[in-house]
Design an enzyme around this catalytic site. Sequence first.
Site, PDB file in Angstrom:
ATOM      1  N   TYR A 156       0.845  -1.189   0.000  1.00 41.36           N
ATOM      2  CA  TYR A 156       0.000   0.000   0.000  1.00 41.36           C
ATOM      3  C   TYR A 156       0.890   1.254   0.000  1.00 41.36           C
ATOM      4  O   TYR A 156       1.730   1.419   0.887  1.00 41.36           O
ATOM      5  CB  TYR A 156      -0.877  -0.039   1.252  1.00 41.36           C
ATOM      6  CG  TYR A 156      -1.525   1.251   1.698  1.00 41.36           C
ATOM      7  CD1 TYR A 156      -1.370   1.710   2.999  1.00 41.36           C
ATOM      8  CD2 TYR A 156      -2.336   2.006   0.840  1.00 41.36           C
ATOM      9  CE1 TYR A 156      -1.975   2.878   3.437  1.00 41.36           C
ATOM     10  CE2 TYR A 156      -2.947   3.168   1.265  1.00 41.36           C
ATOM     11  CZ  TYR A 156      -2.764   3.608   2.569  1.00 41.36           C
ATOM     12  OH  TYR A 156      -3.362   4.756   2.998  1.00 41.36           O
ATOM     13  N   ILE A 177      -6.951  -5.152   7.834  1.00 46.14           N
ATOM     14  CA  ILE A 177      -8.004  -4.173   7.595  1.00 46.14           C
ATOM     15  C   ILE A 177      -9.034  -4.660   6.572  1.00 46.14           C
ATOM     16  O   ILE A 177     -10.153  -4.157   6.538  1.00 46.14           O
ATOM     17  CB  ILE A 177      -7.354  -2.837   7.142  1.00 46.14           C
ATOM     18  CG1 ILE A 177      -8.335  -1.689   7.204  1.00 46.14           C
ATOM     19  CG2 ILE A 177      -6.751  -2.957   5.775  1.00 46.14           C
ATOM     20  CD1 ILE A 177      -7.722  -0.375   6.787  1.00 46.14           C
ATOM     21  N   LYS A 211     -12.796  -0.092   5.620  1.00 50.16           N
ATOM     22  CA  LYS A 211     -12.971  -0.920   4.423  1.00 50.16           C
ATOM     23  C   LYS A 211     -14.146  -1.862   4.570  1.00 50.16           C
ATOM     24  O   LYS A 211     -15.059  -1.869   3.757  1.00 50.16           O
ATOM     25  CB  LYS A 211     -11.700  -1.737   4.145  1.00 50.16           C
ATOM     26  CG  LYS A 211     -10.435  -0.923   4.165  1.00 50.16           C
ATOM     27  CD  LYS A 211     -10.402   0.122   3.067  1.00 50.16           C
ATOM     28  CE  LYS A 211      -9.092   0.886   3.077  1.00 50.16           C
ATOM     29  NZ  LYS A 211      -9.101   2.023   2.149  1.00 50.16           N
ATOM     30  N   ASP A 229      -1.597  -6.222   9.425  1.00 51.44           N
ATOM     31  CA  ASP A 229      -2.657  -5.266   9.121  1.00 51.44           C
ATOM     32  C   ASP A 229      -3.790  -6.056   8.468  1.00 51.44           C
ATOM     33  O   ASP A 229      -3.679  -6.458   7.306  1.00 51.44           O
ATOM     34  CB  ASP A 229      -2.111  -4.178   8.186  1.00 51.44           C
ATOM     35  CG  ASP A 229      -3.128  -3.077   7.918  1.00 51.44           C
ATOM     36  OD1 ASP A 229      -4.340  -3.311   8.127  1.00 51.44           O
ATOM     37  OD2 ASP A 229      -2.727  -1.998   7.474  1.00 51.44           O
TER      38      ASP A 229
END
Lengths: 543, 443
Positions: free
Chosen positions: B153, B240, B277, B238
């Site tokens: 990312y 998410i 998200k 992570d």
Amino acid sequence: MTQTRYSRSRSSDTEKENTGGGGGAAMRVIVPLQGVVQGRGGLVLGSIIPCALFYFLQFYLKRHRNDLDDQNNSNSPGLNSTTGSASSGKLAELPALTRNLSRGLPSPRSPRGPVSVSGRVSRIVKGADSPYYVGLRRVKEDPYDELSNPNGIIQLGLAENKLSLDLVKHWLAENAEQVILRNWKELSISRIATYQPFDGLMEFKVAVAGFMSQVTAKAVSFDPSQVVLTAGSTPAIEILSFCLADVGNAFLVPTPCYPGYDRDVKWRTGVEIIHVPCRSADDFNLSIAALDRAFNQAKKRGLKVRGIIISNPSNPVGNLLSRDTLYSLLDFAREKNIHIVSNEILAGSTHGNEEFVSIAEIMDLDDVDRKRVHLVYGLSKDLSLPGFRVGVIYSHNEEVLAAAKKLTRFSTISSPTQCLLISMLSDAKFVQTFITINRERLQRTYALFVAGLKKLGIKCIKSSGGFYCWADMSGLIRSYSEKGELELWDKLLNIAKVNVTPGSCCHCIEPGWFRFCFATLTEKDIPIVTDRIQKVSETCKLN
Amino acid sequence: MAIEIEKPSSVRLSKVAISKTHGEDSPYFAGWKAYDENPYDEIHNQSGVIQMGLAENQVSFDLLEKYLEEHHEVSSWGKGAPGFRENALFQDYHGLKSFRQAMANFMEQIRGGKAKFDPDRIVLTAGATAANELLTFILADPGDALLVPTPYYPGFDRDLRWRTGVKIVPIHCNSSNNFQITPEALEAAYQSAESMDLKVRGILITNPSNPLGSTIQSSVLNDILDFAVHKNIHLVSDEIYSGSTFSPSEFVSIAEILRNRNYKDAERVHIVYSLSKDLGLPGFRVGTIYSYNDDVVTTARRMSSFTLISSQTQHLLACMLSNHEFTQNYIKTNRERLNKRYDMIIQGLKKAGIECLKGNAGLFCWMNLSPLLNEPTRQGELELWNIILNQVKLNISPGSSCHCSEPGWFRVCFANMSEQTLRVALQRIHKFMEQRKVCSVNQ
């Protein structure tokens, strides 16, 4: 032994008594020893003992350093790695040393040692025992309640304004449902819920700018495009620290000051604070001469000062800065080519007769260098909404705004809260009523509280704004020192069951001053508080 | 000193303020500018740029709207606002207990009950961006390094490095094995850091991965955890996108791996989560750090003072996420819809002759356009990206902005638009590919 926290005049007097010059430090060991051991024996011991201590210290340090470097040091479970670095807490003030020490902790090559964390963790462990946090914790465990816990601890250590919360609640009860339903329907959740500009919705900036204008009695017209919104004033201060200073640089901060600056300005930024003490003789007012001295001393030490951080109204004393002082401050900043950060978070909570002058008013004039002045504001104090997390950076420096905007990525205000407050702040009538009534209530409660303390023989500095009384309790402390002050604080917390903030937490150079937040009290509570304090003050006077 | 004399009136800013580490000048963000200037609109601007570079989930808004309409008292503290006073004053960095409890339950539901979460280990932050930065501040000192698998990312360059002064050393992954992380790649990255005299403090993985759109297999997770134990470093996972896996059985959380190991070595593991998200609520700014390390939890809590979630939002979400009927239905429906979107875009791209990495999660797919490059270099990739942005009028994210070591890969988001808009985008891609075929035939 002389304490470093005595006011400067005291320690220089002691020096004059003991010696004519450079042997001062040695004399402080030898003379008392001479008194104890009688004559020349004291002289000998007074020379040997420091040497011996020095030798042992070097020996200890050498051994300890070997232990840290030892790859096979595996006898420390998780917790110990923290206590090990907690001793480095004092050293942690110099960034380079912190780094070395964390390298000294068990390295990744050691399969058995605990996994290490950064030097920042150790600072936290040390800070947790400060009276500020201990007091907050104790209140949480045993909070006063008129009905259910009348012997609990009364909170006077947190700057909350409960006096006018009913006004906000009333507005919400009348308006919130329509506002929110309208938001969800008209704007639709997809509008509110999706990614927004991280420095705040434009409509909210407009509403906040308008509110700030009303708070300063329309003396200033705040431009929404110079507003950057943050999740509370805490990140606003930190963001400005990141933007205006590099690691190892410093800000001048007049003391006594808000205890939170140690965290907000220094913790993650690696920036230093140089305290500029104000004195009771001046009613703790800011002295440009003192700022100048501090600036020059810093320069000699090789510390680069990047700015001054002032609070206006000030926390904890409650002083307002006069127009003249603001001009002098600006002259000083211009002369040294540094920034000014003015924390005006209590601007709407003035309650005296003095006129509040925002630094923004000075910025509005043409011949002033606007690029060096930055204002911090927020809704936590003036609107009693600390939970909603609304802070403001206001500046005319485009570069600062550009950098700050990007940093709000880490501290953005939640969008439903922005939407709700847009409606509230745009209700000019409500805002005006709130500001007026709030001021009246603050004035009344302040007057009652100060009178209550006066009956006990405790005097306060005259305050014109904020939620605090800055009280002189030096007459009640056993020894005129930080230790004496903390003993009294402890008695107030555990015997009188009142949580107050000792002046040392605010870095006050004179022991015995205490900060009382009166805005959490109703009129009924005041006599209860003063009665409790009386119990302790009586026993102190007897001693 | 000399500089100050030359320009007496200009007061300087810090290195942090003027640095470019925020990364906002990269193509990742530049495409957004092009979109902002000429945004596609189904009715008013059909020739505008379609935004396919923003990983936002808009497919399940109706479920949220329905809940809020039926329970509008949760957003305004109810009639007479009884709980308002406590809520307005609540600035405790522990966070609302009811909200932490609700988050723990939600995270457990997403993992099908295969992991348990203790609400007292949850630290709240204003978004996962803040969570990642906060963890970096806690786990590493300035000048240290974190290992991050590529492609990653683009925001990590800012979140992990900007204010922290920490460096990212990439763990190179490539298409030969579907970009999976291998023990060799981990070791190579570690050695690379050592050769640069950087102290490695941890690994940060994203699972499901952004931009790959695929989950990490449990054998790989075990390898990564073993590596972290061996080197005595931290592991940040992570997660998410954990609620955005198309099939619940295909996602394995690091929490499950730890549970299988009886939580041995857990004190080095930290999980980041957010509602931006999975729940499509990025504007609410809700992120969490879940750590198995007591010191990290304590420190993160105190540090969260810089990034607290509005108490109003905590209250609202505590109510919503405690409603099991709502959350069960939401998680299930959201997965199905994302799966449907994914199929739609994959089929559409396939028809246009474009292959994608096999994905099973997230709001995007990882598209292979390397056959179209003029030259197999970053330059070639950027030239192609420019054509797609300015001629085809699609904003997609070039692999180079994700630090991908192989040029020609692009991340394409599919959940931040209506089905109709997605169809238009696919038509444009189809047309573009047709034109290129014609051109190459004619050459």
